[in-house]
Write an enzyme that holds these catalytic residues in place. Structure first.
Site: not given
Length: 282
Positions: A177, A201
């Site tokens: 990410e 996340l």
């Protein structure tokens, strides 16, 4: 009020607030947070953000001193106190206040609730982003929205020094990410985004992107992709609560994306309309 800080029932302008030195956030970053935006004093996707907040706290065994409904009511009440209806809405919980000790305090020590509200608009999705790549050296619990953000702070500084807007993390060849966003790609008309495992996340904006693509009949593939796939993708997409679907034009100084502009615009328009509809003044 121009902005608002809140701590365990007391609130004032952010710059006037005082926090106990022995709040465990000061020593250990012992807490979790969540954030979204409001428009017309209406908080966007609040239910989803609250669910993720409670999940993060539960994974760290932090007991939030409010029910979900009580916390939602508190946040909705607080956003009404800020003059601007367009706000960045941030809240966090820390494990409590006590003398420095690595082990948890006694069960009768209550967790601390913070809220920070300031005027801010969501980002203009027509802007293109410049990115850099960095090895992901964070711990193995990235699915918890913890306050321990030092790796992201260092990455953000490197990004700033490079004249870019975001850093893409990777573990070996696998893209995970960004420093404070999720990253996805479009290749051959398919949205490819990393699986929601412990290395990323589970972003709310990412979830909305996936849902919207399915609604628009754009195939979705939730599997890990590589740095090579990132660099060769038709489009590179960065998503977060304040930037629903931003596309990148450069990574590590090399041009990327720009091969499916109509598809990007279609997704961006749909996500913006969703935000505007949910936050429409009644």
């Amino acid at each position: 009020m121009e902005n608002l800080g809140y701590y365990n029932g007391e609130y004032d302008l952010i710059e006037n607030m005082k926090i106990p030195m022995n709040d465990r956030v000061c020593y250990f970053g012992d807490g979790v947070y969540d954030a979204t935006y409001s428009r017309n004093h209406i908080i966007f996707a609040l239910e989803e953000h609250i669910d993720r907040f409670y999940n993060s706290a539960g994974l760290l065994r932090i007991k939030i001193p409010y029910t979900k409904e009580e916390l939602k009511s508190l946040l909705n009440e607080m956003v009404q106190k800020v003059d601007s209806g367009e706000q960045f809405v941030y809240w966090q919980v820390t494990r409590g206040t006590g003398m420095r000790n690595h082990a948890f305090p006694s069960p009768d020590v209550k967790a601390n609730i913070w809220i920070v509200l300031k005027p801010l608009n969501v980002k203009d999705m027509s802007q293109k982003l410049k990115l850099i790549t960095l090895e992901d050296t964070r711990f193995l619990h990235c699915n918890i929205k913890t306050l321990n953000l030092l790796p992201s702070v260092i990455a953000a500084q490197k990004t700033e020094e490079a004249g870019c807007q975001e850093a893409v993390f990777h573990r070996g060849d696998r893209v995970t990410e960004c420093a404070h966003s999720n990253v996805s790609i479009i290749q051959d008309g398919i949205l490819k985004t990393a699986p929601a495992d412990n290395l990323i996340l589970p972003g709310i904006a990412r979830a909305h992107l996936i849902k919207m693509c399915k609604k628009l009949e754009i195939p979705v593939n939730e599997t890990a992709f590589t740095l090579k796939e990132l660099m060769e993708a038709d489009e590179v997409i960065v998503t977060s609560s304040g930037q629903f679907c931003m596309s990148a034009c450069e990574i590590d100084g090399k041009p990327v994306g720009g091969k499916a502009p109509e598809l990007i615009k279609k997704i961006q328009d749909a996500l913006l309309n969703e935000f505007l509809q949910e936050t429409e003044k009644i």
